[in-house]
Design a protein around this motif. Structure first.
Motif, PDB file in Angstrom:
ATOM      1  N   ILE A 107       0.786  -1.157  -0.157  1.00 34.86           N
ATOM      2  CA  ILE A 107      -0.029  -0.180  -0.144  1.00 34.86           C
ATOM      3  C   ILE A 107       0.891   1.036   0.205  1.00 34.86           C
ATOM      4  O   ILE A 107       0.588   2.591  -0.473  1.00 34.86           O
ATOM      5  N   LYS A 108       2.001   1.150   1.267  1.00 35.52           N
ATOM      6  CA  LYS A 108       2.905   2.510   0.814  1.00 35.52           C
ATOM      7  C   LYS A 108       3.519   2.538  -0.264  1.00 35.52           C
ATOM      8  O   LYS A 108       3.575   3.580  -0.760  1.00 35.52           O
ATOM      9  N   HIS A 109       4.079   1.537  -1.365  1.00 37.26           N
ATOM     10  CA  HIS A 109       4.857   1.652  -1.970  1.00 37.26           C
ATOM     11  C   HIS A 109       3.702   2.442  -3.808  1.00 37.26           C
ATOM     12  O   HIS A 109       3.940   3.282  -4.134  1.00 37.26           O
ATOM     13  N   CYS A 110       2.029   1.833  -2.955  1.00 37.17           N
ATOM     14  CA  CYS A 110       1.819   2.806  -4.268  1.00 37.17           C
ATOM     15  C   CYS A 110       1.240   3.989  -3.736  1.00 37.17           C
ATOM     16  O   CYS A 110       1.333   4.709  -4.563  1.00 37.17           O
ATOM     17  N   ILE A 111       0.608   4.541  -3.125  1.00 36.74           N
ATOM     18  CA  ILE A 111       0.849   5.785  -2.603  1.00 36.74           C
ATOM     19  C   ILE A 111       2.094   6.369  -3.085  1.00 36.74           C
ATOM     20  O   ILE A 111       1.826   7.396  -2.960  1.00 36.74           O
ATOM     21  N   GLN A 112       3.254   5.656  -2.656  1.00 31.31           N
ATOM     22  CA  GLN A 112       4.590   6.207  -2.928  1.00 31.31           C
ATOM     23  C   GLN A 112       4.700   6.489  -4.810  1.00 31.31           C
ATOM     24  O   GLN A 112       4.739   8.046  -5.088  1.00 31.31           O
ATOM     25  N   VAL A 113       4.078   5.625  -5.467  1.00 29.52           N
ATOM     26  CA  VAL A 113       3.605   5.621  -7.002  1.00 29.52           C
ATOM     27  C   VAL A 113       3.103   6.738  -7.138  1.00 29.52           C
ATOM     28  O   VAL A 113       2.757   7.672  -8.374  1.00 29.52           O
ATOM     29  N   SER A 114       2.406   7.280  -6.653  1.00 31.92           N
ATOM     30  CA  SER A 114       0.921   7.625  -7.181  1.00 31.92           C
ATOM     31  C   SER A 114       1.059   9.318  -6.651  1.00 31.92           C
ATOM     32  O   SER A 114       1.108  10.426  -7.908  1.00 31.92           O
ATOM     33  N   LYS A 115       2.580   9.800  -5.638  1.00 38.32           N
ATOM     34  CA  LYS A 115       2.608  10.870  -5.377  1.00 38.32           C
ATOM     35  C   LYS A 115       3.848  11.247  -6.287  1.00 38.32           C
ATOM     36  O   LYS A 115       3.829  12.479  -6.501  1.00 38.32           O
ATOM     37  N   GLU A 116       4.368  10.253  -6.778  1.00 40.11           N
ATOM     38  CA  GLU A 116       5.876  10.598  -7.910  1.00 40.11           C
ATOM     39  C   GLU A 116       4.805  11.051  -8.949  1.00 40.11           C
ATOM     40  O   GLU A 116       5.387  11.669  -9.469  1.00 40.11           O
ATOM     41  N   GLU A 117       3.148  10.506  -9.512  1.00 33.77           N
ATOM     42  CA  GLU A 117       2.633  11.066 -10.681  1.00 33.77           C
ATOM     43  C   GLU A 117       2.159  12.252 -10.309  1.00 33.77           C
ATOM     44  O   GLU A 117       1.507  12.077 -11.530  1.00 33.77           O
ATOM     45  N   LYS A 118       2.609  12.719  -8.980  1.00 32.05           N
ATOM     46  CA  LYS A 118       1.592  13.991  -8.635  1.00 32.05           C
ATOM     47  C   LYS A 118       0.356  13.982  -8.681  1.00 32.05           C
ATOM     48  O   LYS A 118      -0.797  14.827  -8.842  1.00 32.05           O
ATOM     49  N   HIS A 119      -0.107  12.781  -7.573  1.00 30.50           N
ATOM     50  CA  HIS A 119      -1.730  12.227  -7.870  1.00 30.50           C
ATOM     51  C   HIS A 119      -2.286  13.145  -6.251  1.00 30.50           C
ATOM     52  O   HIS A 119      -0.843  13.242  -5.769  1.00 30.50           O
ATOM     53  N   SER A 120      -2.737  13.766  -6.487  1.00 29.14           N
ATOM     54  CA  SER A 120      -3.562  14.708  -5.147  1.00 29.14           C
ATOM     55  C   SER A 120      -4.226  13.607  -4.322  1.00 29.14           C
ATOM     56  O   SER A 120      -4.465  13.318  -2.701  1.00 29.14           O
ATOM     57  N   ARG A 121      -4.472  12.617  -4.848  1.00 30.22           N
ATOM     58  CA  ARG A 121      -5.512  11.265  -3.822  1.00 30.22           C
ATOM     59  C   ARG A 121      -5.233  10.253  -4.496  1.00 30.22           C
ATOM     60  O   ARG A 121      -5.099   9.970  -5.774  1.00 30.22           O
ATOM     61  N   ILE A 122      -5.330   9.647  -3.660  1.00 32.39           N
ATOM     62  CA  ILE A 122      -5.217   7.754  -4.090  1.00 32.39           C
ATOM     63  C   ILE A 122      -7.281   7.392  -3.086  1.00 32.39           C
ATOM     64  O   ILE A 122      -6.899   7.439  -2.771  1.00 32.39           O
ATOM     65  N   GLY A 123      -7.364   5.851  -4.201  1.00 33.54           N
ATOM     66  CA  GLY A 123      -8.354   5.252  -2.878  1.00 33.54           C
ATOM     67  C   GLY A 123      -8.133   3.944  -3.136  1.00 33.54           C
ATOM     68  O   GLY A 123      -7.807   3.613  -4.016  1.00 33.54           O
ATOM     69  N   LEU A 124      -9.040   3.710  -2.810  1.00 31.82           N
ATOM     70  CA  LEU A 124      -9.618   1.996  -2.692  1.00 31.82           C
ATOM     71  C   LEU A 124     -10.680   1.638  -1.711  1.00 31.82           C
ATOM     72  O   LEU A 124     -11.556   2.632  -1.547  1.00 31.82           O
ATOM     73  N   HIS A 125     -11.523   0.215  -2.502  1.00 33.38           N
ATOM     74  CA  HIS A 125     -12.728  -0.038  -2.248  1.00 33.38           C
ATOM     75  C   HIS A 125     -12.564  -1.303  -1.799  1.00 33.38           C
ATOM     76  O   HIS A 125     -11.171  -2.147  -2.009  1.00 33.38           O
ATOM     77  N   SER A 126     -13.310  -1.940   0.159  1.00 34.30           N
ATOM     78  CA  SER A 126     -13.291  -3.048   0.320  1.00 34.30           C
ATOM     79  C   SER A 126     -14.353  -3.057   0.750  1.00 34.30           C
ATOM     80  O   SER A 126     -15.256  -2.333   1.305  1.00 34.30           O
ATOM     81  N   ALA A 127     -14.454  -4.585   0.300  1.00 30.94           N
ATOM     82  CA  ALA A 127     -15.561  -4.755   1.639  1.00 30.94           C
ATOM     83  C   ALA A 127     -15.505  -4.976   2.638  1.00 30.94           C
ATOM     84  O   ALA A 127     -15.032  -5.551   3.497  1.00 30.94           O
ATOM     85  N   SER A 128     -17.044  -4.433   3.291  1.00 27.91           N
ATOM     86  CA  SER A 128     -16.995  -4.602   4.745  1.00 27.91           C
ATOM     87  C   SER A 128     -16.481  -5.787   5.392  1.00 27.91           C
ATOM     88  O   SER A 128     -16.312  -5.493   6.570  1.00 27.91           O
TER      89      SER A 128
END
Length: 169
Positions: A107-128
């Protein structure tokens, strides 16, 4: 732990890992719901997009994977909605390798990649019913009930989460 992009010839191994990772939920779901989830886990849909699949290795074995869908494409083959931020999907950790921080690292890797790509948000969906919900919240993902949906009208809610990438770690 080594995190890298999946090689194309590893897709069958990743599908097996996904299924092993989610098998524990089969007994919690109706036969129909499990069938739909299993089809999603074994789908090639993420290969048909610009999604990136990351794997994590321990002792030269793939023990975890995650898919990061880019913004402005359908993240789900059964839903026409598109998001304007990257979305994390199909986080999978081999059951025998849990408790070692693998899911957190992916998850932290996805966050880092998204920051490097200059995105301001990242999302996900997960079943309850999924075990990772506390991890997502601990990593700064905020639940947005307006993003929730009930894909099969069977009482199982898939919760939507977003993390602001401009607000600290």
């Amino acid at each position: 732990m080594n995190i890298r992009e999946m090689k194309t010839n590893e897709i069958d191994d990743i599908k097996t890992l996904r299924l092993e990772s989610y098998n524990e939920y089969e007994e919690l779901l109706s036969e129909n719901h499990w069938s739909v989830l299993k089809k999603t886990l074994l789908s090639d849909y993420d290969l048909k997009t610009n999604a990136k699949t990351f794997v994590i290795e321990l002792d030269d074995n793939i023990v975890g994977s995650v898919v990061l869908f880019p913004p402005s494409i359908k993240a789900y083959d059964w839903n026409d909605n598109v998001q304007n931020y990257p979305e994390i999907r199909m986080l999978s950790v081999n059951p025998s390798s849990r408790g070692r921080g693998i899911a957190k690292a992916l998850i932290k890797h996805c966050i880092q990649v998204s920051k490097e790509e200059k995105h301001s948000r990242i999302g996900l969906h997960s079943a309850s019913f999924m075990n990772a919900l506390p991890l997502y919240e601990k990593l700064g993902f905020e639940h947005f009930p307006e993003l929730d949906f009930e894909p099969l009208n069977d009482g199982i809610i898939v919760k939507g989460f977003i993390k602001d990438l401009n607000a600290g770690s």
